[in-house]
Design a protein around this motif. Structure first.
Motif, PDB file in Angstrom:
ATOM      1  N   UNK A   1      -3.892   8.001 -18.155  1.00 46.52           N
ATOM      2  CA  UNK A   1      -2.592   7.366 -18.351  1.00 46.52           C
ATOM      3  C   UNK A   1      -1.602   7.807 -17.273  1.00 46.52           C
ATOM      4  N   UNK A   2      -1.671   9.082 -16.898  1.00 49.57           N
ATOM      5  CA  UNK A   2      -0.768   9.589 -15.859  1.00 49.57           C
ATOM      6  C   UNK A   2      -0.929   8.825 -14.551  1.00 49.57           C
ATOM      7  N   UNK A   3      -2.175   8.715 -14.053  1.00 53.81           N
ATOM      8  CA  UNK A   3      -2.400   8.003 -12.783  1.00 53.81           C
ATOM      9  C   UNK A   3      -2.064   6.521 -12.925  1.00 53.81           C
ATOM     10  N   UNK A   4      -2.481   5.947 -14.030  1.00 52.21           N
ATOM     11  CA  UNK A   4      -2.288   4.519 -14.269  1.00 52.21           C
ATOM     12  C   UNK A   4      -0.797   4.161 -14.266  1.00 52.21           C
ATOM     13  N   UNK A   5       0.000   4.958 -14.948  1.00 57.79           N
ATOM     14  CA  UNK A   5       1.423   4.631 -15.020  1.00 57.79           C
ATOM     15  C   UNK A   5       2.124   4.882 -13.687  1.00 57.79           C
ATOM     16  N   UNK A   6       1.647   5.865 -12.926  1.00 57.15           N
ATOM     17  CA  UNK A   6       2.184   6.060 -11.584  1.00 57.15           C
ATOM     18  C   UNK A   6       1.972   4.807 -10.735  1.00 57.15           C
TER      19      UNK A   6
ATOM     20  N   UNK B   1       0.819  -1.205   0.000  1.00 56.59           N
ATOM     21  CA  UNK B   1       0.000   0.000   0.000  1.00 56.59           C
ATOM     22  C   UNK B   1       0.856   1.259   0.000  1.00 56.59           C
ATOM     23  N   UNK B   2       1.954   1.196   0.724  1.00 59.10           N
ATOM     24  CA  UNK B   2       2.862   2.349   0.740  1.00 59.10           C
ATOM     25  C   UNK B   2       3.371   2.672  -0.646  1.00 59.10           C
ATOM     26  N   UNK B   3       3.770   1.630  -1.377  1.00 57.98           N
ATOM     27  CA  UNK B   3       4.283   1.867  -2.731  1.00 57.98           C
ATOM     28  C   UNK B   3       3.176   2.302  -3.681  1.00 57.98           C
ATOM     29  N   UNK B   4       1.971   1.747  -3.476  1.00 58.19           N
ATOM     30  CA  UNK B   4       0.854   2.184  -4.318  1.00 58.19           C
ATOM     31  C   UNK B   4       0.563   3.653  -4.084  1.00 58.19           C
ATOM     32  N   UNK B   5       0.626   4.089  -2.821  1.00 53.31           N
ATOM     33  CA  UNK B   5       0.393   5.499  -2.516  1.00 53.31           C
ATOM     34  C   UNK B   5       1.458   6.358  -3.184  1.00 53.31           C
ATOM     35  N   UNK B   6       2.698   5.910  -3.058  1.00 53.29           N
ATOM     36  CA  UNK B   6       3.792   6.643  -3.703  1.00 53.29           C
ATOM     37  C   UNK B   6       3.568   6.707  -5.214  1.00 53.29           C
ATOM     38  N   UNK B   7       3.110   5.593  -5.780  1.00 56.05           N
ATOM     39  CA  UNK B   7       2.824   5.549  -7.215  1.00 56.05           C
ATOM     40  C   UNK B   7       1.723   6.521  -7.580  1.00 56.05           C
ATOM     41  N   UNK B   8       0.717   6.597  -6.702  1.00 52.55           N
ATOM     42  CA  UNK B   8      -0.402   7.501  -6.974  1.00 52.55           C
ATOM     43  C   UNK B   8       0.058   8.963  -6.919  1.00 52.55           C
TER      44      UNK B   8
ATOM     45  N   UNK C   1       8.095   2.226 -17.286  1.00 51.81           N
ATOM     46  CA  UNK C   1       7.290   3.116 -18.123  1.00 51.81           C
ATOM     47  C   UNK C   1       7.820   3.136 -19.558  1.00 51.81           C
ATOM     48  N   UNK C   2       9.145   3.066 -19.681  1.00 49.65           N
ATOM     49  CA  UNK C   2       9.716   3.097 -21.032  1.00 49.65           C
ATOM     50  C   UNK C   2       9.493   1.787 -21.760  1.00 49.65           C
TER      51      UNK C   2
ATOM     52  N   UNK D   1       4.629   2.094  -9.128  1.00 45.82           N
ATOM     53  CA  UNK D   1       4.601   1.723  -7.714  1.00 45.82           C
ATOM     54  C   UNK D   1       4.581   0.214  -7.517  1.00 45.82           C
ATOM     55  N   UNK D   2       3.726  -0.448  -8.294  1.00 52.45           N
ATOM     56  CA  UNK D   2       3.635  -1.909  -8.194  1.00 52.45           C
ATOM     57  C   UNK D   2       4.961  -2.564  -8.565  1.00 52.45           C
ATOM     58  N   UNK D   3       5.597  -2.039  -9.611  1.00 53.92           N
ATOM     59  CA  UNK D   3       6.876  -2.599 -10.040  1.00 53.92           C
ATOM     60  C   UNK D   3       7.906  -2.462  -8.921  1.00 53.92           C
ATOM     61  N   UNK D   4       7.826  -1.355  -8.208  1.00 54.84           N
ATOM     62  CA  UNK D   4       8.783  -1.135  -7.121  1.00 54.84           C
ATOM     63  C   UNK D   4       8.616  -2.190  -6.028  1.00 54.84           C
ATOM     64  N   UNK D   5       7.409  -2.712  -5.873  1.00 51.04           N
ATOM     65  CA  UNK D   5       7.171  -3.762  -4.877  1.00 51.04           C
ATOM     66  C   UNK D   5       7.666  -5.112  -5.377  1.00 51.04           C
ATOM     67  N   UNK D   6       7.267  -5.447  -6.602  1.00 54.81           N
ATOM     68  CA  UNK D   6       7.484  -6.820  -7.056  1.00 54.81           C
ATOM     69  C   UNK D   6       8.817  -7.014  -7.765  1.00 54.81           C
ATOM     70  N   UNK D   7       9.329  -5.954  -8.375  1.00 53.57           N
ATOM     71  CA  UNK D   7      10.594  -6.086  -9.088  1.00 53.57           C
ATOM     72  C   UNK D   7      11.287  -4.732  -9.079  1.00 53.57           C
TER      73      UNK D   7
END
Lengths: 295, 239
Positions: free
Chosen positions: A252-257, A13-20, A275-276, A261-267
């Protein structure tokens, strides 16, 4: 507490918030780029520098004039917007009949000059900007700690993004803007002052960048390079969303954020490039972007 | 044409030269339009009819000469200033904005003077549009687009309408409807310059016809003398 694939929910959740939060900045900035590109045909590479200016103007207002965060939230975008209007009148307006590339080169040069000037006077170590008292602290939600200021960033960006969407898609002024994006000559032949519309649109798009800069000031340190770091990602967001669509650039902006965030958790190793990678895939499958119109 | 006629003309075009990019397309167009008249510009493809309308509106690349409307010289004006004098165009490609719905397209041109038609009257003239008010511009049929393109310049208070081939590519029943509309607009007091390829249609609505060839006006035929001039007209139009 439950665990997901061995990841504790607090971390997720922390990373998702950061992503948001990151997504909020991507959305506000790519929205401004989309509005500007639609009407002016200019790929505004100065957008990152103007975002940085927004943060610096807020810092200057506080440190030189004693004007705090809340007035700065209105004043700094206005100041950056007026600066943008001056740029548009003096420089950009001479390029509209030329290829996109010229606008890109000019605004890229402007970005380097603006960033260079701030670097010269303020260095690169970054200046602190305090979170306003009303937004200090946070809420304990039981499963995670939610800093008030971060919640505010998400809410403020949502309000600004959807307010802009409403103005463009649902009002008479927005109808002028959409029509002039399609056929500026005909809109002018109906008696509308299209050059004025273009000037105000650039001012508004740039003011959005300034607004994002003020929002960012208390989270990231106020730094001449803050825009240069962000703008590359934001351009990838715009390419993924497609240049033409207002709602597309917001979503797209929110979605990619969130994806980031999710990537930061899992990989975590992939978070800087995810994003690239998505941009490359989208360009292969749907070159006009997820929400873009084929031309 | 007599000087008296010129003095009264609502629109007077003299020695109008026009360029589309590098190419010189109008070579000294002269004609007049009286208040309340329907006048057509006839001519072959590429004769300069559309370019003449664009040049009057100020949206051809470059123009020289004299275009006076209601006594005001417009040659140095920007298109938006010309529009504000009371001239409105319905372009050949119709120019319906795909990102706007029918209502938004209809309400887009700003009011420039009193005396435009109200929405009720516009929907009387074009009943099809009333049912499609929420439809996106891109979803309209060719006939509906044409009606909308005419309809949206009627409510602004513009007095001189420049209509570029309003019947092009449309079904006969819609062509008839547009013919009736032009007759109704003449009754309402509008002055109309109509570019047409279809001179049977032109003959049914116009007071006078100007023949355009190679970027000039080469002849003027009053509608009542059209039959007597058929051979000449056929030679001009090459049909």
């Amino acid at each position: 507490m439950f665990e997901l694939l061995g990841i504790p929910p607090q971390a997720l959740l922390g990373q998702l918030l950061l992503g948001l939060i990151n997504g909020s900045f991507y959305a506000v900035l790519s929205l401004g780029l989309a509005v500007i590109f639609g009407l002016l045909n200019i790929i505004n590479f100065a957008h990152g520098a103007l975002y940085m200016m927004g943060a610096f103007v807020a810092w200057m207002l506080l440190n030189y004039a004693g004007i705090g965060y809340w007035p700065a939230l209105i004043l700094a975008p206005l100041i950056v917007g007026v600066f943008g209007i001056v740029l548009e009148r003096l420089l950009l307006s001479r390029l509209y009949h030329l290829d996109h590339l010229y606008g890109l080169l000019l605004t890229f040069g402007l970005a380097l000059i603006i960033q260079g000037l701030f670097r010269n006077y303020y260095g690169i170590s970054g200046l602190p900007y305090r979170i306003p008292d009303a937004l200090a602290g946070g809420y304990n939600l039981g499963f995670m700690f939610l800093p008030k200021y971060r919640a505010w960033v998400v809410v403020a960006s949502l309000v600004v993004c959807f307010g802009t969407w409403f103005m463009i898609e649902k009002t008479r002024l927005g109808a002028y803007l959409r029509a002039a994006t399609e056929n500026p000559v005909l809109v002018g032949a109906f008696g509308v002052n299209v050059p004025l519309l273009i000037m105000l649109t650039y001012g508004f798009g740039v003011a959005l960048a300034g607004f994002a800069g003020v929002l960012a000031a208390p989270i990231y340190s106020v730094n001449p390079n803050m825009g240069a770091d962000l703008i590359i990602v934001v351009f990838a967001v715009v390419v993924i969303g497609g240049m033409g669509s207002i709602m597309g650039s917001i979503l797209t902006g929110y979605f990619l954020g969130l994806i980031e965030g999710l990537t930061r958790v899992f990989y975590p190793e992939g978070s800087a490039v995810v994003i690239f990678v998505i941009m490359a895939l989208v360009l292969l499958v749907k070159p006009e972007g997820l929400f873009g119109r084929a031309t | 044409m007599s000087d008296a006629q010129t003095a009264n003309a609502l629109l007077s075009v003299r020695d109008l030269n026009g360029w589309y990019g590098e190419s010189h397309v109008l070579h000294g167009v002269d004609f007049d339009v009286q208040e309340g008249e329907v006048v057509t510009l006839l001519g072959r493809n590429g004769a300069g009819k559309t370019s003449t309308l664009l040049a009057i509106m100020g949206i051809l690349g470059k123009r020289t000469g004299a275009v006076t409307y209601n006594g005001a010289e417009t040659i140095a004006m920007a298109p938006r200033q010309i529009a504000r004098l009371g001239i409105a165009i319905c372009p050949e490609e119709r120019g319906i904005f795909a990102a706007l719905n029918v209502d938004e397209n209809l309400m887009l041109p700003p009011r420039i003077a009193d005396g435009g038609l109200d929405l009720e009257r516009i929907f009387e003239l074009f009943p099809n549009l009333r049912e499609r008010r929420r439809s996106q511009g891109s979803k309209l049929s060719g006939g509906e687009q044409q009606m909308l393109a005419i309809a949206r310049i009627l409510r602004t208070g513009a007095h001189l309408l420049l209509l570029d081939e309003p019947t092009e590519g449309l079904a006969p029943v819609i062509v008839q409807q547009i013919g009736r509309t032009i007759a109704a607009l003449k009754k309402e007091g509008f002055t109309i310059v109509l570019v047409e390829q279809n001179f049977r249609f032109a003959a049914s609505v116009a007071d006078r016809h100007y023949v355009v060839d190679q970027g000039r006006v080469v002849d003027m035929i009053p509608n009542r003398e059209l039959d007597a001039n058929m051979d000449k007209l056929h030679a001009y139009l090459g049909v």
